[in-house]
Design a protein around this motif. Structure first.
Motif, PDB file in Angstrom:
ATOM      1  N   SER A   1       1.859  -2.246  -0.638  1.00  0.00           N
ATOM      2  CA  SER A   1       3.299  -2.358  -0.444  1.00  0.00           C
ATOM      3  C   SER A   1       3.961  -0.990  -0.511  1.00  0.00           C
ATOM      4  CB  SER A   1       3.892  -3.262  -1.525  1.00  0.00           C
ATOM      5  OG  SER A   1       5.297  -3.217  -1.501  1.00  0.00           O
ATOM      6  N   SER A   2       4.962  -0.787   0.345  1.00  0.00           N
ATOM      7  CA  SER A   2       5.753   0.444   0.269  1.00  0.00           C
ATOM      8  C   SER A   2       6.867   0.310  -0.761  1.00  0.00           C
ATOM      9  CB  SER A   2       6.353   0.769   1.640  1.00  0.00           C
ATOM     10  OG  SER A   2       7.236  -0.258   2.046  1.00  0.00           O
ATOM     11  N   LYS A   3       7.092  -0.911  -1.271  1.00  0.00           N
ATOM     12  CA  LYS A   3       8.178  -1.151  -2.222  1.00  0.00           C
ATOM     13  C   LYS A   3       7.719  -1.339  -3.661  1.00  0.00           C
ATOM     14  CE  LYS A   3      11.591  -3.234   0.830  1.00  0.00           C
ATOM     15  NZ  LYS A   3      12.451  -4.398   1.034  1.00  0.00           N
ATOM     16  N   LYS A   4       6.527  -1.872  -3.862  1.00  0.00           N
ATOM     17  CA  LYS A   4       6.084  -2.227  -5.214  1.00  0.00           C
ATOM     18  C   LYS A   4       4.689  -1.658  -5.464  1.00  0.00           C
ATOM     19  CE  LYS A   4       6.603  -4.697  -9.009  1.00  0.00           C
ATOM     20  NZ  LYS A   4       7.431  -4.254 -10.068  1.00  0.00           N
ATOM     21  N   GLU A   5       4.606  -0.800  -6.457  1.00  0.00           N
ATOM     22  CA  GLU A   5       3.331  -0.183  -6.814  1.00  0.00           C
ATOM     23  C   GLU A   5       2.309  -1.243  -7.237  1.00  0.00           C
ATOM     24  OE1 GLU A   5       2.097   3.215  -9.959  1.00  0.00           O
ATOM     25  OE2 GLU A   5       4.035   3.448  -8.954  1.00  0.00           O
ATOM     26  N   GLU A   6       1.086  -1.078  -6.807  1.00  0.00           N
ATOM     27  CA  GLU A   6      -0.052  -1.945  -7.144  1.00  0.00           C
ATOM     28  C   GLU A   6       0.083  -3.377  -6.620  1.00  0.00           C
ATOM     29  OE1 GLU A   6      -2.200  -1.335 -10.855  1.00  0.00           O
ATOM     30  OE2 GLU A   6      -0.580   0.024 -11.456  1.00  0.00           O
ATOM     31  N   MET A   7       0.850  -3.565  -5.557  1.00  0.00           N
ATOM     32  CA  MET A   7       0.929  -4.861  -4.887  1.00  0.00           C
ATOM     33  C   MET A   7       0.177  -4.721  -3.563  1.00  0.00           C
ATOM     34  SD  MET A   7       4.204  -7.079  -3.552  1.00  0.00           S
ATOM     35  CE  MET A   7       4.814  -7.478  -5.178  1.00  0.00           C
TER      36      MET A   7
ATOM     37  N   GLU B   1     -20.659 -13.088  -3.361  1.00  0.00           N
ATOM     38  CA  GLU B   1     -21.630 -12.406  -4.227  1.00  0.00           C
ATOM     39  C   GLU B   1     -21.143 -11.026  -4.662  1.00  0.00           C
ATOM     40  OE1 GLU B   1     -22.572 -13.093  -0.855  1.00  0.00           O
ATOM     41  OE2 GLU B   1     -23.138 -15.136  -1.363  1.00  0.00           O
ATOM     42  N   ARG B   2     -20.078 -10.527  -4.031  1.00  0.00           N
ATOM     43  CA  ARG B   2     -19.574  -9.181  -4.333  1.00  0.00           C
ATOM     44  C   ARG B   2     -18.171  -9.297  -4.941  1.00  0.00           C
ATOM     45  NH1 ARG B   2     -18.152  -4.488  -0.009  1.00  0.00           N
ATOM     46  NH2 ARG B   2     -17.822  -2.844  -1.527  1.00  0.00           N
ATOM     47  N   PRO B   3     -18.054  -9.202  -6.258  1.00  0.00           N
ATOM     48  CA  PRO B   3     -16.750  -9.396  -6.915  1.00  0.00           C
ATOM     49  C   PRO B   3     -15.767  -8.264  -6.598  1.00  0.00           C
ATOM     50  CG  PRO B   3     -18.399  -8.723  -8.512  1.00  0.00           C
ATOM     51  CD  PRO B   3     -19.119  -8.906  -7.208  1.00  0.00           C
ATOM     52  N   LEU B   4     -14.498  -8.590  -6.730  1.00  0.00           N
ATOM     53  CA  LEU B   4     -13.425  -7.607  -6.610  1.00  0.00           C
ATOM     54  C   LEU B   4     -12.997  -7.185  -8.010  1.00  0.00           C
ATOM     55  CD1 LEU B   4     -11.356  -9.418  -3.848  1.00  0.00           C
ATOM     56  CD2 LEU B   4     -12.701  -7.330  -3.567  1.00  0.00           C
ATOM     57  N   ALA B   5     -12.396  -6.034  -8.124  1.00  0.00           N
ATOM     58  CA  ALA B   5     -12.011  -5.504  -9.436  1.00  0.00           C
ATOM     59  C   ALA B   5     -10.918  -6.327 -10.117  1.00  0.00           C
ATOM     60  CB  ALA B   5     -11.562  -4.050  -9.300  1.00  0.00           C
ATOM     61  N   ARG B   6      -9.866  -6.698  -9.365  1.00  0.00           N
ATOM     62  CA  ARG B   6      -8.724  -7.352 -10.009  1.00  0.00           C
ATOM     63  C   ARG B   6      -8.366  -8.702  -9.403  1.00  0.00           C
ATOM     64  NH1 ARG B   6      -4.414  -3.122  -9.522  1.00  0.00           N
ATOM     65  NH2 ARG B   6      -3.200  -4.991  -9.242  1.00  0.00           N
ATOM     66  N   ALA B   7      -9.290  -9.285  -8.658  1.00  0.00           N
ATOM     67  CA  ALA B   7      -8.999 -10.587  -8.048  1.00  0.00           C
ATOM     68  C   ALA B   7     -10.290 -11.385  -7.924  1.00  0.00           C
ATOM     69  CB  ALA B   7      -8.356 -10.406  -6.681  1.00  0.00           C
TER      70      ALA B   7
ATOM     71  N   PRO C   1      -0.567  -5.748 -11.988  1.00  0.00           N
ATOM     72  CA  PRO C   1      -0.961  -6.285 -13.293  1.00  0.00           C
ATOM     73  C   PRO C   1       0.243  -6.354 -14.233  1.00  0.00           C
ATOM     74  CG  PRO C   1      -1.766  -4.042 -13.032  1.00  0.00           C
ATOM     75  CD  PRO C   1      -1.149  -4.445 -11.725  1.00  0.00           C
ATOM     76  N   GLN C   2       0.204  -7.308 -15.140  1.00  0.00           N
ATOM     77  CA  GLN C   2       1.265  -7.453 -16.137  1.00  0.00           C
ATOM     78  C   GLN C   2       1.216  -6.277 -17.099  1.00  0.00           C
ATOM     79  OE1 GLN C   2       3.596  -9.793 -16.732  1.00  0.00           O
ATOM     80  NE2 GLN C   2       3.085 -11.190 -15.087  1.00  0.00           N
ATOM     81  N   LYS C   3       2.393  -5.778 -17.469  1.00  0.00           N
ATOM     82  CA  LYS C   3       2.463  -4.725 -18.483  1.00  0.00           C
ATOM     83  C   LYS C   3       2.738  -5.384 -19.822  1.00  0.00           C
ATOM     84  CE  LYS C   3       3.924  -1.019 -15.532  1.00  0.00           C
ATOM     85  NZ  LYS C   3       4.858   0.042 -15.280  1.00  0.00           N
ATOM     86  N   ASP C   4       2.153  -4.838 -20.861  1.00  0.00           N
ATOM     87  CA  ASP C   4       2.416  -5.358 -22.198  1.00  0.00           C
ATOM     88  C   ASP C   4       3.872  -5.095 -22.567  1.00  0.00           C
ATOM     89  OD1 ASP C   4      -0.175  -6.258 -22.607  1.00  0.00           O
ATOM     90  OD2 ASP C   4      -0.847  -4.309 -23.334  1.00  0.00           O
ATOM     91  N   ASP C   5       4.455  -6.008 -23.308  1.00  0.00           N
ATOM     92  CA  ASP C   5       5.865  -5.904 -23.696  1.00  0.00           C
ATOM     93  C   ASP C   5       6.167  -4.629 -24.476  1.00  0.00           C
ATOM     94  OD1 ASP C   5       6.453  -8.286 -22.492  1.00  0.00           O
ATOM     95  OD2 ASP C   5       6.280  -9.461 -24.334  1.00  0.00           O
ATOM     96  N   TYR C   6       5.189  -4.144 -25.219  1.00  0.00           N
ATOM     97  CA  TYR C   6       5.466  -2.990 -26.056  1.00  0.00           C
ATOM     98  C   TYR C   6       5.396  -1.669 -25.285  1.00  0.00           C
ATOM     99  CZ  TYR C   6       0.403  -2.393 -26.246  1.00  0.00           C
ATOM    100  OH  TYR C   6      -0.912  -2.223 -25.915  1.00  0.00           O
TER     101      TYR C   6
END
Length: 97
Positions: free
Chosen positions: A10-16, A51-57, A77-82
């Protein structure tokens, strides 16, 4: 099952990311989603296999989504609240001049 995909960021949202079947490109992605996603930037083409996994999906979920709806949207990915996101200006304040 195997599937040749194109992956766009995405050009609007990082890591999407948007996964689509390479042969169909972005033709099956809803216009409203593309408006929210921004200009798709091609990252790579990839042969998906269960048979070939993806890193984040889950590769099987990605392939199922592409076959059933024409795309798979990978959210950041979700960011921790802290964790606090600091502006770039603050991160560079202590850098030597």
């Amino acid at each position: 099952m195997k599937l040749i995909t194109s992956i766009y960021k995405s050009s609007k949202k990082e890591e999407m990311y948007l996964y689509v079947e390479k042969a169909k490109a972005l033709t099956e992605v809803p216009e409203k989603l593309l408006e929210l996603f921004g200009t798709p930037i091609h990252v790579m083409d990839l042969l998906l296999r269960k048979e070939r996994p993806l890193a984040r999906a889950d590769v099987e979920k990605v392939m199922t989504d592409i076959k059933s709806q024409g795309f798979h949207l990978q959210m950041p990915p979700q960011k921790d609240d802290y964790l606090i996101e600091l502006p770039d200006e603050l991160l560079t304040m202590n850098d030597p001049v």
